[in-house]
Design a protein around this motif. Structure first.
Motif, mmCIF file in Angstrom:
data_model
loop_
_atom_site.group_PDB
_atom_site.id
_atom_site.type_symbol
_atom_site.label_atom_id
_atom_site.label_comp_id
_atom_site.label_asym_id
_atom_site.label_seq_id
_atom_site.Cartn_x
_atom_site.Cartn_y
_atom_site.Cartn_z
ATOM 1 N N ALA A 86 -12.367 17.191 -19.994
ATOM 2 C CA ALA A 86 -13.495 16.626 -19.248
ATOM 3 C C ALA A 86 -14.811 16.918 -19.969
ATOM 4 O O ALA A 86 -15.000 18.014 -20.502
ATOM 5 C CB ALA A 86 -13.543 17.200 -17.835
ATOM 6 N N ASN A 87 -15.725 15.951 -19.953
ATOM 7 C CA ASN A 87 -17.058 16.154 -20.546
ATOM 8 C C ASN A 87 -18.151 15.978 -19.509
ATOM 9 O O ASN A 87 -19.323 15.923 -19.845
ATOM 10 C CB ASN A 87 -17.292 15.150 -21.691
ATOM 11 C CG ASN A 87 -17.204 13.720 -21.206
ATOM 12 O OD1 ASN A 87 -16.118 13.236 -20.885
ATOM 13 N ND2 ASN A 87 -18.336 13.040 -21.126
ATOM 14 N N ASP A 88 -17.725 15.861 -18.247
ATOM 15 C CA ASP A 88 -18.687 15.557 -17.182
ATOM 16 C C ASP A 88 -18.231 16.252 -15.903
ATOM 17 O O ASP A 88 -17.040 16.303 -15.622
ATOM 18 C CB ASP A 88 -18.730 14.039 -16.956
ATOM 19 C CG ASP A 88 -19.774 13.642 -15.943
ATOM 20 O OD1 ASP A 88 -20.919 13.387 -16.349
ATOM 21 O OD2 ASP A 88 -19.449 13.584 -14.743
ATOM 22 N N MET A 89 -19.188 16.788 -15.152
ATOM 23 C CA MET A 89 -18.848 17.494 -13.913
ATOM 24 C C MET A 89 -18.969 16.593 -12.688
ATOM 25 O O MET A 89 -18.933 17.081 -11.553
ATOM 26 C CB MET A 89 -19.748 18.719 -13.733
ATOM 27 C CG MET A 89 -19.224 19.942 -14.427
ATOM 28 S SD MET A 89 -17.648 20.513 -13.732
ATOM 29 C CE MET A 89 -18.117 22.138 -13.192
ATOM 30 N N GLY A 90 -19.114 15.292 -12.902
ATOM 31 C CA GLY A 90 -19.188 14.383 -11.767
ATOM 32 C C GLY A 90 -20.487 14.564 -11.010
ATOM 33 O O GLY A 90 -21.537 14.824 -11.597
ATOM 34 N N SER A 91 -20.373 14.465 -9.704
ATOM 35 C CA SER A 91 -21.579 14.405 -8.892
ATOM 36 C C SER A 91 -21.872 15.721 -8.196
ATOM 37 O O SER A 91 -20.957 16.412 -7.766
ATOM 38 C CB SER A 91 -21.375 13.312 -7.848
ATOM 39 O OG SER A 91 -22.440 13.317 -6.952
ATOM 40 N N VAL A 92 -23.156 16.018 -8.085
ATOM 41 C CA VAL A 92 -23.588 17.064 -7.166
ATOM 42 C C VAL A 92 -23.283 16.527 -5.771
ATOM 43 O O VAL A 92 -23.700 15.435 -5.436
ATOM 44 C CB VAL A 92 -25.105 17.301 -7.306
ATOM 45 C CG1 VAL A 92 -25.657 18.077 -6.133
ATOM 46 C CG2 VAL A 92 -25.394 17.997 -8.619
ATOM 47 N N MET A 93 -22.510 17.238 -5.002
ATOM 48 C CA MET A 93 -22.060 16.680 -3.727
ATOM 49 C C MET A 93 -23.067 17.002 -2.635
ATOM 50 O O MET A 93 -23.254 18.161 -2.276
ATOM 51 C CB MET A 93 -20.715 17.301 -3.421
ATOM 52 C CG MET A 93 -19.614 16.449 -2.866
ATOM 53 S SD MET A 93 -19.567 14.687 -3.084
ATOM 54 C CE MET A 93 -18.597 14.545 -4.528
ATOM 55 N N ILE A 94 -23.743 15.984 -2.152
ATOM 56 C CA ILE A 94 -24.693 16.175 -1.067
ATOM 57 C C ILE A 94 -23.968 15.941 0.264
ATOM 58 O O ILE A 94 -24.179 16.633 1.237
ATOM 59 C CB ILE A 94 -25.876 15.192 -1.220
ATOM 60 C CG1 ILE A 94 -26.618 15.484 -2.531
ATOM 61 C CG2 ILE A 94 -26.802 15.259 -0.006
ATOM 62 C CD1 ILE A 94 -27.648 14.450 -2.922
ATOM 63 N N GLU A 95 -23.082 14.950 0.214
ATOM 64 C CA GLU A 95 -22.337 14.583 1.426
ATOM 65 C C GLU A 95 -20.927 14.224 1.016
ATOM 66 O O GLU A 95 -20.712 13.646 -0.051
ATOM 67 C CB GLU A 95 -23.022 13.366 2.073
ATOM 68 C CG GLU A 95 -22.228 12.741 3.198
ATOM 69 C CD GLU A 95 -22.997 11.641 3.922
ATOM 70 O OE1 GLU A 95 -24.239 11.592 3.836
ATOM 71 O OE2 GLU A 95 -22.324 10.825 4.583
ATOM 72 N N GLU A 96 -19.946 14.568 1.830
ATOM 73 C CA GLU A 96 -18.565 14.185 1.532
ATOM 74 C C GLU A 96 -17.840 14.075 2.856
ATOM 75 O O GLU A 96 -17.952 14.946 3.708
ATOM 76 C CB GLU A 96 -17.909 15.229 0.623
ATOM 77 C CG GLU A 96 -16.831 14.662 -0.296
ATOM 78 C CD GLU A 96 -15.607 14.156 0.429
ATOM 79 O OE1 GLU A 96 -15.140 13.056 0.102
ATOM 80 O OE2 GLU A 96 -15.135 14.837 1.341
ATOM 81 N N ASN A 97 -17.094 13.000 3.042
ATOM 82 C CA ASN A 97 -16.385 12.804 4.312
ATOM 83 C C ASN A 97 -14.889 12.589 4.131
ATOM 84 O O ASN A 97 -14.099 12.974 4.973
ATOM 85 C CB ASN A 97 -16.967 11.591 5.046
ATOM 86 C CG ASN A 97 -18.466 11.719 5.269
ATOM 87 O OD1 ASN A 97 -18.903 12.510 6.085
ATOM 88 N ND2 ASN A 97 -19.264 10.977 4.505
ATOM 89 N N VAL A 98 -14.492 11.960 3.015
ATOM 90 C CA VAL A 98 -13.108 11.503 2.870
ATOM 91 C C VAL A 98 -12.175 12.653 2.514
ATOM 92 O O VAL A 98 -11.169 12.888 3.189
ATOM 93 C CB VAL A 98 -13.032 10.383 1.804
ATOM 94 C CG1 VAL A 98 -11.592 9.965 1.556
ATOM 95 C CG2 VAL A 98 -13.860 9.198 2.240
ATOM 96 N N VAL A 99 -12.516 13.398 1.457
ATOM 97 C CA VAL A 99 -11.662 14.500 1.017
ATOM 98 C C VAL A 99 -11.701 15.628 2.049
ATOM 99 O O VAL A 99 -10.693 16.258 2.342
ATOM 100 C CB VAL A 99 -12.109 14.975 -0.385
ATOM 101 C CG1 VAL A 99 -11.360 16.215 -0.808
ATOM 102 C CG2 VAL A 99 -11.909 13.866 -1.404
ATOM 103 N N ARG A 100 -12.866 15.827 2.642
ATOM 104 C CA ARG A 100 -12.998 16.877 3.654
ATOM 105 C C ARG A 100 -12.061 16.610 4.846
ATOM 106 O O ARG A 100 -11.453 17.527 5.392
ATOM 107 C CB ARG A 100 -14.443 16.941 4.140
ATOM 108 C CG ARG A 100 -14.669 18.078 5.113
ATOM 109 C CD ARG A 100 -15.792 17.782 6.077
ATOM 110 N NE ARG A 100 -16.904 17.115 5.477
ATOM 111 C CZ ARG A 100 -18.126 17.619 5.403
ATOM 112 N NH1 ARG A 100 -18.355 18.821 5.837
ATOM 113 N NH2 ARG A 100 -19.100 16.925 4.912
#
Ligand code: SF4
Length: 402
Positions: A305-319
């Protein structure tokens, strides 16, 4: 073919075949896979920069007629727990995202029969009018297909209408495993077959949009089917190069109809490394710390991986399915730097925007993920009444308001 021969071929820049990828997955020791994936990562991204994006994952509705059996997020039409976000709620979320240094929404939701394409167009236009620079990374391929069925328009026409309204790019959600045997077992064949999913991406790339691609593994699929998923993505990428990045995450079983167990961290790293090796025409691979946690997310940087994706401000699906890891920008950057890399903010096109935002401005720490709605909030946005109701439940609500 021996592992050594396959490794040498990959080191020389060769394409791995599906059967070679299977040998690597089943037989190569994890450190060998990791080293090879890391070499490819370093070849594609020389230097020590690892990127991340500040955006907000907003799920505009949880009402969905698709009923995938691995999904703990959706609610059927008429459920008292179903919601649709109002435009004002979405604007508020955008304001909060901008305050944290973000410039984009990742906007996805259920297949809600009472949201016609005009609702999306009006929302996109309203967002662009209020926030001209703000980006909409929105509607995964199954949502686009849902709109083709609602409008009876071809995929290209739906994409064109969404672009005209303000769509900037398409997220690669809903891919699960791009093999129809698996999709039938997961009850997601109806929302999009493997060919239909790939076809939306072909049309999006032809229309000039960049997209991502995902994979949800670790449920009913075989390793060979995971590899078929990867090779099909590689073929589409060979056509126009429209994918920016690939993201793999493990199936989260809690509260789902399908049940089962979650794949381990070692299997995640093996899968990630294999993806880096097979997807040799994908520029970027994201670490899925949202499902794996920050520690495995950090290790991902040594496995391709070369990227850490997104800073998670909100999350509903995985949670909803049991995982609720939270890292704000400070934590994401701390994990990147502690792994020996330099952290840089990027946009959806992977263009570097600059150094960490929190080092330039004071921003509030976010130690808990926001949710789509506060628990118990059953408010119904007024603007829904401007769109034709399609479900019997919504028609009944309109004729006998509570
Ligand atoms: S995964 Fe998406 S399409 Fe499937 S049931 Fe959940 S919300 Fe609906």
């Amino acid at each position: 073919m021996s592992i050594r021969t396959i490794v040498e071929n990959v080191r020389a820049g060769g394409h791995v075949t599906a059967s070679e990828a299977a040998v690597l997955f089943h037989e190569a020791p994890l450190p060998v896979l990791g080293r090879l994936a890391d070499e490819i990562r370093a070849r594609k991204h020389p230097g020590d920069v690892v990127t991340y994006i500040i955006d907000r994952n907003v799920n505009y509705t949880n009402v969905c007629v698709a009923r995938c059996n691995f999904c703990a997020f959706y609610r059927p039409v008429g459920s008292s727990e179903g919601y649709v976000l109002g435009f004002d709620e979405i604007f508020r979320k955008i304001d909060e995202t901008i305050a944290l240094g973000g410039g984009q929404l990742l906007l996805q939701g259920g297949h809600n029969p009472d949201l016609p394409i005009e609702w999306y167009e009006d929302l996109f236009r309203a967002v662009k009018q209020r926030y001209p620079e703000f980006r909409l990374h929105a509607l995964s391929p199954p949502e686009v297909i849902h709109l083709t069925r609602m409008t009876k328009l071809p995929v290209a026409a739906v994409i064109d209408r969404l672009i005209a309204a303000g769509l900037d790019s398409i997220p690669g959600g809903g891919a699960e495993i791009l093999v129809d045997r698996v999709r039938k077992i997961l009850n997601c064949y109806g929302k999009a077959t493997a060919d239909e999913w790939l076809d939306v991406m072909r049309h999006a790339h032809a229309a000039g949009l960049r997209t991502t691609a995902t994979m949800m593994y670790g449920h009913v699929e075989t390793v060979e089917e995971r590899i078929e998923h990867l090779t099909r993505l590689r073929e589409v990428q060979d056509e126009r190069g429209g994918f920016t990045a690939f993201i793999a995450w493990s199936y989260q079983p809690e509260h789902t109809q399908l049940g089962g167990y979650e794949a381990t961290g070692a299997e995640y790293l093996r899968m990630l490394a294999l993806a880096r090796i097979v997807l040799d025409n994908f520029p970027s691979l994201q670490a899925s710390w949202v499902t794996q946690g920050g520690k495995v997310g950090q290790l991902s940087l040594a496995y391709g991986a070369n990227d850490m994706g997104s800073v998670m401000i909100e999350e509903n699906v995985v949670r909803a399915a049991g995982a609720a890891y939270c890292m704000d920008e400070v934590e994401v950057v701390r994990n990147i730097e502690n792994a020996g890399f330099t952290a840089k903010r990027r946009n959806m096109h992977y263009e570097i925007l600059g150094d960490p935002y929190f080092r330039m401005r004071e921003v509030p720490r976010m130690l808990e993920l926001a949710t789509a709605r506060a628990e118990g909030d059953a408010s119904r946005p007024e603007e829904l009444n401007s769109y034709a109701a399609r479900s019997a439940r919504e028609k009944q609500l309109r004729s006998h308001p509570r």
